[in-house]
Write a protein that holds these residues in place. Structure first.
Motif, mmCIF file in Angstrom:
data_model
loop_
_atom_site.group_PDB
_atom_site.id
_atom_site.type_symbol
_atom_site.label_atom_id
_atom_site.label_comp_id
_atom_site.label_asym_id
_atom_site.label_seq_id
_atom_site.Cartn_x
_atom_site.Cartn_y
_atom_site.Cartn_z
ATOM 1 N N VAL A 27 4.999 -14.520 2.268
ATOM 2 C CA VAL A 27 4.513 -13.407 1.415
ATOM 3 C C VAL A 27 3.412 -14.021 0.315
ATOM 4 O O VAL A 27 3.703 -14.966 -0.376
ATOM 5 N N PHE A 33 0.887 -1.290 -0.114
ATOM 6 C CA PHE A 33 -0.056 -0.027 -0.012
ATOM 7 C C PHE A 33 0.981 1.343 -0.151
ATOM 8 O O PHE A 33 1.973 1.227 0.587
ATOM 9 N N SER A 74 -0.691 -9.768 10.725
ATOM 10 C CA SER A 74 0.050 -10.771 9.886
ATOM 11 C C SER A 74 -0.410 -12.039 10.197
ATOM 12 O O SER A 74 -0.550 -12.261 11.550
HETATM 13 C C1 JCQ Z 1 -0.308 -11.207 5.447
HETATM 14 N N1 JCQ Z 1 1.154 -12.825 6.196
HETATM 15 C C2 JCQ Z 1 1.450 -12.348 4.973
HETATM 16 C C3 JCQ Z 1 1.512 -8.819 0.151
HETATM 17 C C4 JCQ Z 1 2.623 -6.902 0.526
HETATM 18 C C5 JCQ Z 1 0.409 -4.460 2.448
HETATM 19 O O1 JCQ Z 1 1.594 -5.061 2.064
HETATM 20 C C6 JCQ Z 1 1.424 -6.330 1.382
HETATM 21 C C7 JCQ Z 1 0.603 -7.048 1.634
HETATM 22 C C8 JCQ Z 1 0.378 -8.417 1.077
HETATM 23 C C9 JCQ Z 1 -0.497 -9.555 1.705
HETATM 24 O O2 JCQ Z 1 -0.515 -9.979 2.821
HETATM 25 C C10 JCQ Z 1 0.255 -11.063 3.049
HETATM 26 C C11 JCQ Z 1 0.510 -11.476 4.568
HETATM 27 N N2 JCQ Z 1 0.196 -12.165 6.387
HETATM 28 O O3 JCQ Z 1 1.020 -11.458 2.138
HETATM 29 C C12 JCQ Z 1 2.620 -8.005 0.111
#
Ligand code: JCQ
Length: 284
Positions: A164, A145, A159
């Motif tokens: 990722v 974001f 999280s």
């Molecule tokens: C959630 N563990 C992993 C992916 C960037 C906001 O920034 C990002 C969000 C994401 C989606 O969430 C996850 C996640 N808990 O990957 C990359």
């Protein structure tokens, strides 16, 4: 499940699709309201329309509203992302449609961004959220974001683990399901979450059902003995043994084994943890 709680301006007044304004919150039926913001609302909605969560939604125990952030994009291409200032690979989610969507919906707070950078989502966090009357989740796609979303419209980050994903949708489903099953009435009447994994900082004991012998593998005799005190002690020992083997970190977190627990393990023929993993011993 036919019910669809997805909402957004494009759906207002569409027959057969239930839409809400923030001021039209249905009377709380002991339920929890969860607003989810996503650019792939169908993926969240379809998963959470299934099975236990679908039933909870139909019964009014879970007031889940999934909002399509793209419906608040104002340019001709309905874009929701942009290239990062300073250069670099990938795209970043833009603030305008996210702020517009959230401001139109006036969701329940706190509002959490799903992100690997967030507070670890654990059973304790699920318990906390299940005790509220609602909260909200914002799913990102792309590389992340615009930081102003995190700083100025979200209340925090969650999280679901150290990896990722391609987007926050799956993480949002994880949070909704872990919280939703704890809402009173969602699980069956006689179901209890009292002795499941993590409740006492231990993994759950092994379970068995019929047949008593399957391909030569037998159910432990004690479980067929009818002696419930004995079964309770065996289960506690088996839960300890399983946790020591699979998650020694959980044993350390709860301050190691007491001498009563060491006795219980020995009494049931389980080995004690290897000395190098053994937590600090009590003073004599
Ligand atoms: C959630 N563990 C992993 C992916 C960037 C906001 O920034 C990002 C969000 C994401 C989606 O969430 C996850 C996640 N808990 O990957 C990359």
């Amino acid at each position: 499940m036919g019910w669809n709680g997805r909402c957004g301006p494009a759906h207002r007044g569409c027959p057969g699709i239930s839409t809400y304004r923030a001021s039209e919150t249905p009377a709380k039926l002991g339920g929890v309201r969860i607003d989810v913001f996503s650019i792939f609302p169908e993926s969240v909605d379809s998963y959470l329309d299934t099975s236990l969560m679908g039933k909870a939604r139909l019964r009014g125990l879970l007031d889940l509203r999934v909002h399509d952030v793209r419906e608040y994009a104002t340019d001709t291409h309905r874009s929701v992302d942009g290239t990062p200032f300073g250069g670099g690979a990938g795209m970043v989610m833009s603030p305008e449609p996210v702020f517009a969507c959230i401001e139109a919906v006036q969701p329940r707070r706190p509002l959490f961004v799903l992100s690997p950078a967030g507070r670890p989502f654990t059973q304790d966090v699920a318990d906390e959220l299940a005790a509220t009357d609602g909260f909200s989740l914002l799913c990102g796609r792309y590389e992340g974001f615009d930081q102003r979303i995190v700083d100025h419209v979200a209340d925090g980050e969650l999280s679901i683990g150290d990896y990722v994903l391609a987007g926050g949708e799956l993480a949002a489903c994880v949070v909704v399901e872990a919280v939703g099953r704890l809402v009173p009435g969602v699980l069956g009447n006689d179901a209890s979450t009292d002795d499941e994994s993590f409740r006492h900082g231990l993994l759950e004991y092994p379970q068995y059902t019929r047949p008593a012998t399957f391909r030569g593998w037998e159910v432990p005799d004690v479980l067929r003995s009818g002696d419930h005190a004995k079964i309770g002690r065996w289960r506690q020992a088996a839960a300890l043994d399983r946790t020591i083997r699979a998650r020694p970190d959980l044993i350390v977190l709860r301050g190691g084994l007491s001498s009563a627990e060491e006795h219980l393990l020995a009494e049931h023929g389980y080995p004690l943890p290897a000395p190098e993993n053994a937590p600090a011993q009590d003073l004599p």
